[in-house]
Design a protein around this motif. Sequence first.
Motif, mmCIF file in Angstrom:
data_model
loop_
_atom_site.group_PDB
_atom_site.id
_atom_site.type_symbol
_atom_site.label_atom_id
_atom_site.label_comp_id
_atom_site.label_asym_id
_atom_site.label_seq_id
_atom_site.Cartn_x
_atom_site.Cartn_y
_atom_site.Cartn_z
ATOM 1 N N GLU A 1 -5.183 10.692 -15.176
ATOM 2 C CA GLU A 1 -3.820 10.251 -14.902
ATOM 3 C C GLU A 1 -3.053 11.473 -14.410
ATOM 4 O OE1 GLU A 1 -1.352 7.374 -17.454
ATOM 5 O OE2 GLU A 1 -0.631 9.370 -18.016
ATOM 6 N N ILE A 2 -2.327 11.311 -13.332
ATOM 7 C CA ILE A 2 -1.573 12.443 -12.788
ATOM 8 C C ILE A 2 -0.106 12.074 -12.673
ATOM 9 C CG2 ILE A 2 -3.510 13.525 -11.610
ATOM 10 C CD1 ILE A 2 -2.680 12.230 -9.059
ATOM 11 N N LEU A 3 0.742 13.066 -12.820
ATOM 12 C CA LEU A 3 2.188 12.874 -12.826
ATOM 13 C C LEU A 3 2.815 13.741 -11.743
ATOM 14 C CD1 LEU A 3 4.888 11.935 -14.163
ATOM 15 C CD2 LEU A 3 4.695 13.956 -15.618
ATOM 16 N N VAL B 1 -9.298 19.771 -3.982
ATOM 17 C CA VAL B 1 -8.468 18.970 -3.089
ATOM 18 C C VAL B 1 -7.040 19.049 -3.591
ATOM 19 C CG1 VAL B 1 -10.279 17.361 -2.376
ATOM 20 C CG2 VAL B 1 -8.862 16.809 -4.339
ATOM 21 N N LYS B 2 -6.131 18.901 -2.679
ATOM 22 C CA LYS B 2 -4.712 18.879 -3.013
ATOM 23 C C LYS B 2 -4.190 17.476 -2.740
ATOM 24 C CE LYS B 2 -4.067 23.740 -1.891
ATOM 25 N NZ LYS B 2 -4.208 24.202 -3.219
ATOM 26 N N ILE B 3 -3.353 17.009 -3.635
ATOM 27 C CA ILE B 3 -2.725 15.704 -3.480
ATOM 28 C C ILE B 3 -1.228 15.939 -3.391
ATOM 29 C CG2 ILE B 3 -2.359 13.428 -4.471
ATOM 30 C CD1 ILE B 3 -5.001 13.832 -6.003
ATOM 31 N N GLN B 4 -0.639 15.445 -2.321
ATOM 32 C CA GLN B 4 0.785 15.633 -2.086
ATOM 33 C C GLN B 4 1.418 14.269 -1.873
ATOM 34 O OE1 GLN B 4 1.492 18.309 1.107
ATOM 35 N NE2 GLN B 4 3.685 18.324 0.856
ATOM 36 N N PRO C 1 9.919 16.101 -9.502
ATOM 37 C CA PRO C 1 10.569 16.981 -8.523
ATOM 38 C C PRO C 1 10.044 18.413 -8.579
ATOM 39 C CG PRO C 1 12.198 15.594 -9.563
ATOM 40 C CD PRO C 1 10.900 15.367 -10.292
ATOM 41 N N ALA C 2 9.610 18.861 -9.761
ATOM 42 C CA ALA C 2 9.081 20.220 -9.908
ATOM 43 C C ALA C 2 7.611 20.304 -9.485
ATOM 44 C CB ALA C 2 9.222 20.677 -11.351
ATOM 45 N N CYS C 3 6.947 19.165 -9.339
ATOM 46 C CA CYS C 3 5.518 19.163 -9.019
ATOM 47 C C CYS C 3 5.226 18.067 -7.995
ATOM 48 C CB CYS C 3 4.705 18.936 -10.290
ATOM 49 S SG CYS C 3 2.936 18.911 -9.994
ATOM 50 N N GLU C 4 5.348 18.398 -6.717
ATOM 51 C CA GLU C 4 5.115 17.428 -5.652
ATOM 52 C C GLU C 4 3.714 17.555 -5.064
ATOM 53 O OE1 GLU C 4 8.248 17.988 -2.864
ATOM 54 O OE2 GLU C 4 9.786 17.351 -4.282
ATOM 55 N N GLN C 5 2.964 18.561 -5.524
ATOM 56 C CA GLN C 5 1.595 18.758 -5.047
ATOM 57 C C GLN C 5 0.721 19.206 -6.205
ATOM 58 O OE1 GLN C 5 0.835 20.798 -1.246
ATOM 59 N NE2 GLN C 5 -0.424 22.206 -2.405
ATOM 60 N N LEU C 6 -0.450 18.565 -6.336
ATOM 61 C CA LEU C 6 -1.385 18.908 -7.386
ATOM 62 C C LEU C 6 -2.702 19.353 -6.780
ATOM 63 C CD1 LEU C 6 -0.877 15.888 -9.786
ATOM 64 C CD2 LEU C 6 -0.107 18.222 -10.146
ATOM 65 N N THR C 7 -3.387 20.262 -7.472
ATOM 66 C CA THR C 7 -4.713 20.712 -7.065
ATOM 67 C C THR C 7 -5.715 20.194 -8.081
ATOM 68 O OG1 THR C 7 -3.801 22.691 -6.039
ATOM 69 C CG2 THR C 7 -6.147 22.722 -6.562
ATOM 70 N N ILE C 8 -6.754 19.541 -7.589
ATOM 71 C CA ILE C 8 -7.795 18.981 -8.442
ATOM 72 C C ILE C 8 -9.095 19.737 -8.167
ATOM 73 C CG2 ILE C 8 -9.063 16.890 -9.093
ATOM 74 C CD1 ILE C 8 -6.071 16.569 -9.536
ATOM 75 N N PHE D 1 0.845 -1.176 0.000
ATOM 76 C CA PHE D 1 0.000 0.000 0.000
ATOM 77 C C PHE D 1 0.887 1.235 0.000
ATOM 78 C CE2 PHE D 1 0.512 -1.359 4.379
ATOM 79 C CZ PHE D 1 0.892 -0.212 5.023
ATOM 80 N N LEU D 2 0.319 2.341 -0.390
ATOM 81 C CA LEU D 2 1.052 3.601 -0.448
ATOM 82 C C LEU D 2 0.792 4.377 0.825
ATOM 83 C CD1 LEU D 2 0.119 4.572 -4.107
ATOM 84 C CD2 LEU D 2 2.205 3.487 -3.307
ATOM 85 N N ASN D 3 1.836 4.748 1.531
ATOM 86 C CA ASN D 3 1.652 5.523 2.753
ATOM 87 C C ASN D 3 2.311 6.890 2.670
ATOM 88 O OD1 ASN D 3 4.288 4.748 2.898
ATOM 89 N ND2 ASN D 3 4.110 3.613 4.800
ATOM 90 N N ASP D 4 2.783 7.265 1.517
ATOM 91 C CA ASP D 4 3.437 8.560 1.337
ATOM 92 C C ASP D 4 2.579 9.516 0.531
ATOM 93 O OD1 ASP D 4 5.693 7.768 2.757
ATOM 94 O OD2 ASP D 4 6.615 6.900 0.972
ATOM 95 N N ILE D 5 1.251 9.391 0.664
ATOM 96 C CA ILE D 5 0.319 10.243 -0.072
ATOM 97 C C ILE D 5 -0.604 10.932 0.919
ATOM 98 C CG2 ILE D 5 -1.615 10.258 -1.690
ATOM 99 C CD1 ILE D 5 -0.314 7.879 -3.061
ATOM 100 N N THR D 6 -0.852 12.214 0.681
ATOM 101 C CA THR D 6 -1.789 12.982 1.493
ATOM 102 C C THR D 6 -2.780 13.669 0.568
ATOM 103 O OG1 THR D 6 -0.024 13.419 3.085
ATOM 104 C CG2 THR D 6 -1.994 14.770 3.254
ATOM 105 N N ILE D 7 -4.060 13.507 0.868
ATOM 106 C CA ILE D 7 -5.113 14.217 0.141
ATOM 107 C C ILE D 7 -5.817 15.110 1.149
ATOM 108 C CG2 ILE D 7 -7.190 14.021 -1.272
ATOM 109 C CD1 ILE D 7 -6.281 11.214 -2.053
ATOM 110 N N PHE D 8 -5.884 16.401 0.863
ATOM 111 C CA PHE D 8 -6.449 17.352 1.816
ATOM 112 C C PHE D 8 -7.048 18.535 1.064
ATOM 113 C CE2 PHE D 8 -2.100 18.512 0.968
ATOM 114 C CZ PHE D 8 -2.090 19.890 0.932
#
Length: 103
Positions: A58-60, A31-34, A63-70, A16-23
């Motif tokens: 699909e999201i990528l 929402v932001k995905i980090q 290093p230049a993009c460690e957080q995305l806003t959806i 499982f992935l434990n290095d993801i935060t959705i807030f």
Amino acid sequence: FQQIQEGYLVLSDNLFLNDITIFPNPFSSEVKIQTNYKHAVFDLIVYDYQNKIVYQNEILFSPACEQLTIDLSVLDAGYYYFELTTPLENKRFIQRLIKLKDD
């Protein structure tokens, strides 16, 4: 065999992935995905309470993009499940979020 355990969908091989935060949770429009993954491609699927897909993309991360806003402002208020999967590694992360009623 799958089971939900503290925000994660645990697969039979316990990956499982434990290095993801959705807030934030709850959210009103965005929402932001980090993540700590520096080079990763994820499939994002958002399900409503009836298990219907309401958003898919699909999201990528790089290093230049460690957080995305959806932007999910078009969704109705309610409970949603956010599923992120890594197609190549067959890992999955699921989190339930609440969308607030628009003002």
